[in-house]
Design an enzyme around this catalytic site. Structure first.
Site, short mmCIF file in Angstrom:
data_model
loop_
_atom_site.label_atom_id
_atom_site.label_comp_id
_atom_site.label_asym_id
_atom_site.label_seq_id
_atom_site.Cartn_x
_atom_site.Cartn_y
_atom_site.Cartn_z
N CYS A 83 -16.36 1.30 1.00
CA CYS A 83 -15.19 0.45 1.28
C CYS A 83 -14.75 0.51 2.72
O CYS A 83 -14.06 -0.37 3.19
CB CYS A 83 -14.04 0.81 0.34
SG CYS A 83 -13.37 2.47 0.62
N ARG A 122 0.89 -1.18 0.00
CA ARG A 122 0.00 0.00 0.00
C ARG A 122 0.92 1.21 0.00
O ARG A 122 1.73 1.37 0.92
CB ARG A 122 -0.90 -0.01 1.23
CG ARG A 122 -1.56 1.35 1.47
CD ARG A 122 -2.66 1.30 2.48
NE ARG A 122 -3.83 0.62 1.95
CZ ARG A 122 -5.03 0.64 2.52
NH1 ARG A 122 -5.21 1.31 3.65
NH2 ARG A 122 -6.04 0.00 1.98
N1 CP Z 1 -11.11 -0.42 2.62
C1 CP Z 1 -9.82 -0.45 3.02
O1 CP Z 1 -8.89 -0.64 2.23
O2 CP Z 1 -9.66 -0.27 4.36
P1 CP Z 1 -8.28 -0.06 5.15
O3 CP Z 1 -7.77 1.30 4.79
O4 CP Z 1 -8.66 -0.19 6.59
O5 CP Z 1 -7.32 -1.13 4.71
N1 NVA Z 2 -10.20 6.67 -0.91
C1 NVA Z 2 -9.71 6.20 0.37
C2 NVA Z 2 -9.89 4.72 0.46
C3 NVA Z 2 -9.46 4.11 1.77
C4 NVA Z 2 -9.60 2.62 1.81
C5 NVA Z 2 -8.26 6.62 0.58
O1 NVA Z 2 -7.47 6.48 -0.36
O2 NVA Z 2 -7.96 7.11 1.65
#
Ligand code: CP
Ligand code: NVA
Length: 313
Positions: A271, A112
């Protein structure tokens, strides 16, 4: 040396629709096979036995972190959760060198990160599969779980109408990728200043999906089978944008009044994490058409299928 049979999971638009379908079907089979078992029980099959998976986070996470960690363990593998800030990656070592080094220790990398370029460079230089756990531009694992969730409740998503209300962000972008690959229609409703990149829309249209931009949220949700929203300020957005965005997006809040303009059985998704009573009201989030916690659960099952696909297992 690179294993040419390995697959990276970088974005939904980069994977053939037949493969995506196999991943979703496999996820459902694995979910069904585990019904009623404690979460810590190993799956009957252990395709990740002997495998080590690195989970790298340069941004916060609850769902992605826990669901990948639990998923690897259920499949018999082991994990190493790494914070980007604690790695040399955050202190000048190149992404390419990091990828080469990690490939000597682990069998798969989930990352991530902020810039999409980081993910792509990691994949280019790693000798092991790389999975996109969210970038500023896309969030493909989330949308695999969302497709799975929709289909569990309403059957095939092909031909259905999905409406996104709010910021044209990374999660929307992966919905646009999915619209092209799975063949559903997608309407974006939000202020012009927060429009998604047109490239995402054009690509889905070129694949035959009917993708619309409609400024009026009430018109947008007419005929919707699914209404989706997300936080108004993403992790990569500067916190000072908060007040401006709230003013821009207030009219796009998903509340009971807006949902009343959608199909009666329209599902609601988010999400998560959510800011309750900002982008969506608690009434909608906790209402009978909301499937937000099924989405969260299905991250686990969908990602297990993604990891098996990456390793050809
Ligand atoms: N929806 C999602 O990716 O949640 P997190 O940021 O908690 O991983
Ligand atoms: N759009 C949000 C999604 C988090 C899961 C972000 O990037 O913070």
């Amino acid at each position: 040396m690179k294993d040419i049979t390995m697959n990276h999971f970088l974005d939904i638009n980069k994977i053939a629709p037949t493969e995506l379908r196999k991943i979703i079907d496999h996820a459902r089979q694995m979910k069904d096979a585990r019904q009623g078992q404690p979460k810590g029980t190993m799956d009957a099959e252990q395709p990740l036995a002997g495998h080590m998976v690195a989970l790298i986070f340069e941004k916060p996470s609850t769902r992605t972190r826990v669901s990948f960690d639990v998923g690897v363990r259920q499949l018999g593998g082991q994990t190493m959760v790494l914070s980007g800030a604690d790695m040399q990656l955050g202190h000048g070592e190149t992404i390419a060198d990091t990828a080469r080094v990690l490939s000597r220790y682990v069998d798969m990398i989930m990352i991530r990160t902020f810039e999409e370029a980081t993910l792509l460079e990691m994949a280019e230089h790693a000798d092991v599969p790389v999975i996109n756990g969210l970038t500023n531009r896309t969030h493909p694992c989330q949308i695999m779980a969302d497709i799975m969730t929709f289909e569990e409740h309403r059957g095939p998503i092909t031909g259905k109408k999905v409406v996104w209300s709010g910021d044209g962000n990374n999660v929307f972008a992966s919905f646009a990728h999915a619209a092209g690959q799975f063949g559903f229609d997608l309407t974006f409703t939000g202020p012009e200043q927060l429009d998604p990149e047109m490239g995402f829309i054009e690509e889905a249209r070129a694949k035959g999906s009917n993708v619309q931009i409609e400024r009026d949220p009430h018109k947008a949700v007419q005929g919707a089978d699914l209404v989706v929203t997300d936080t108004w300020v993403s992790m990569h957005d500067h916190p000072t944008t908060r007040e401006r965005r709230h003013n821009q997006l207030r009219a796009y809040q998903v509340n009971a009044e807006l949902m009343a303009h959608a199909n009666e059985d329209a599902l609601f998704m988010h999400c998560l994490p959510a800011h309750r009573n900002e982008e969506a009201t608690s009434e909608v989030m906790d209402g009978s058409n909301s499937v937000i916690f099924d989405e969260a659960e299905n991250r686990l099952h969908a990602q297990k299928a993604v990891m098996r696909w990456c390793l050809g297992k």
